[in-house]
Design a protein around this motif. Structure first.
Motif, mmCIF file in Angstrom:
data_model
loop_
_atom_site.group_PDB
_atom_site.id
_atom_site.type_symbol
_atom_site.label_atom_id
_atom_site.label_comp_id
_atom_site.label_asym_id
_atom_site.label_seq_id
_atom_site.Cartn_x
_atom_site.Cartn_y
_atom_site.Cartn_z
ATOM 1 N N SER A 32 0.841 -1.178 0.000
ATOM 2 C CA SER A 32 0.000 0.000 0.000
ATOM 3 C C SER A 32 0.882 1.236 0.000
ATOM 4 C CB SER A 32 -0.907 0.001 1.240
ATOM 5 O OG SER A 32 -1.783 1.108 1.234
ATOM 6 N N ARG A 33 0.282 2.385 -0.280
ATOM 7 C CA ARG A 33 1.068 3.626 -0.231
ATOM 8 C C ARG A 33 1.409 4.010 1.194
ATOM 9 N NH1 ARG A 33 -2.546 7.778 -3.408
ATOM 10 N NH2 ARG A 33 -4.119 6.568 -2.273
ATOM 11 N N ARG A 34 0.584 3.581 2.149
ATOM 12 C CA ARG A 34 0.802 3.948 3.550
ATOM 13 C C ARG A 34 0.982 2.700 4.402
ATOM 14 N NH1 ARG A 34 -2.995 7.185 1.408
ATOM 15 N NH2 ARG A 34 -4.643 5.715 1.954
ATOM 16 N N ASP A 53 3.011 2.571 -4.747
ATOM 17 C CA ASP A 53 1.874 3.155 -5.449
ATOM 18 C C ASP A 53 1.501 2.155 -6.542
ATOM 19 O OD1 ASP A 53 0.029 4.507 -6.943
ATOM 20 O OD2 ASP A 53 1.275 6.265 -7.335
ATOM 21 N N SER A 55 -0.740 2.106 -8.627
ATOM 22 C CA SER A 55 -1.167 2.659 -9.912
ATOM 23 C C SER A 55 0.023 3.023 -10.791
ATOM 24 C CB SER A 55 -2.054 3.893 -9.700
ATOM 25 O OG SER A 55 -1.309 4.976 -9.166
ATOM 26 N N ASN A 56 1.228 2.878 -10.248
ATOM 27 C CA ASN A 56 2.465 3.106 -11.009
ATOM 28 C C ASN A 56 2.991 1.738 -11.442
ATOM 29 O OD1 ASN A 56 5.091 3.590 -11.901
ATOM 30 N ND2 ASN A 56 5.483 5.172 -10.367
ATOM 31 N N ALA A 104 -5.058 6.140 -14.115
ATOM 32 C CA ALA A 104 -4.733 5.653 -12.772
ATOM 33 C C ALA A 104 -5.688 4.546 -12.350
ATOM 34 C CB ALA A 104 -4.765 6.799 -11.771
ATOM 35 N N LEU A 108 -4.593 0.803 -11.414
ATOM 36 C CA LEU A 108 -4.752 0.319 -10.045
ATOM 37 C C LEU A 108 -5.777 -0.804 -9.957
ATOM 38 C CD1 LEU A 108 -4.203 0.542 -6.999
ATOM 39 C CD2 LEU A 108 -5.946 2.327 -6.895
#
Length: 246
Positions: A32-34, A53, A55-56, A104, A108
């Protein structure tokens, strides 16, 4: 040993799934991003987290080319992949959607799960049992005005599960499962939608007002029960509410 990979593990249903798995003694690799604070009682190595991320896709591809996934699954006998991360935006009719948000969402909601599933199957080849759960949506099978991108990407997960099941890979079971309407930040986002772009906004607001949203912990418990159960993957594209009735 059972081990699980969970995407979008730091909030909403993903956090509830992570807590449920850890509570059952199943180590989790969270993407996850966080980061998520480890729940009380979890061992020091029970939750491994990597900031990504999803989505990257180039960055995800680079990460998957590294050693982390194979190392995490090396001692697993039963491996799980839960593709939970997703986004709702863009909401609104075709022709007025933001191009960056479209890209995005496709990356994702659909691109990342397909990349992760491919890497997971390769990394878990030694496991007698491995299972992939795509967290889908009723929007995969029922079209909603304003949700063209979300509907399309979730429908893509359903078709991926159907096609992968036909590959009949050793030890692999896969299902794209709609979990029902859950009280998550995404539902708050739905209720905040402009009715001009999402005509069914009032219907979803009423679900919250009438107490009809499922708590994330309840949905996570039922999802994990099914994921670990004997009937998982019998129907590659399904709704959790159908399974709960059986």
């Amino acid at each position: 040993m059972i081990k699980a990979i969970v995407t979008g593990h730091s909030a909403g249903l993903g956090a509830a799934l992570t807590a449920e798995l850890l509570g059952r003694g199943i180590p989790v690799l969270g993407l996850s991003r966080r980061a998520l604070p480890p729940p009380e009682g979890a061992g020091v190595d029970a939750l491994q987290q990597h900031a990504l991320d999803l989505s990257n896709l180039p960055a995800l591809g680079d990460w998957l080319a590294g050693p982390v996934l194979a190392r995490f699954l090396a001692d697993a006998r039963h491996a799980l992949l839960i593709n939970n991360a997703g986004m709702l935006q863009p909401v609104g009719p075709c022709g007025g959607q933001d191009a960056a948000q479209i890209a995005a969402a496709v990356q994702l909601n659909l691109g990342a799960p397909l990349l992760l599933a491919n890497a997971f199957v390769a990394a878990s080849a030694h496991c007698p049992e491995r299972r992939i759960l795509h967290v889908s949506s009723g929007a995969a099978r029922n079209a909603y005005a304003g949700w063209g991108i979300y509907c399309a990407t979730k429908a893509g997960l359903d078709q991926h599960a159907r096609a992968t099941a036909l590959d009949r890979l050793p030890g692999l079971r896969i299902a794209s499962l709609a979990p029902g309407v859950i009280d998550t930040p995404m539902q708050a986002e739905v209720r905040a939608s402009d009715p001009a772009g999402f005509p069914l906004q009032a219907r979803f607001a009423a679900l919250k007002a009438e107490g009809q949203l499922t708590p994330p912990a309840d949905a996570a418990r039922r999802l994990v029960d099914h994921l670990l159960g004997a009937s998982f993957g019998d129907e590659p594209a399904d709704d959790l509410r159908n399974r709960a009735a059986q």
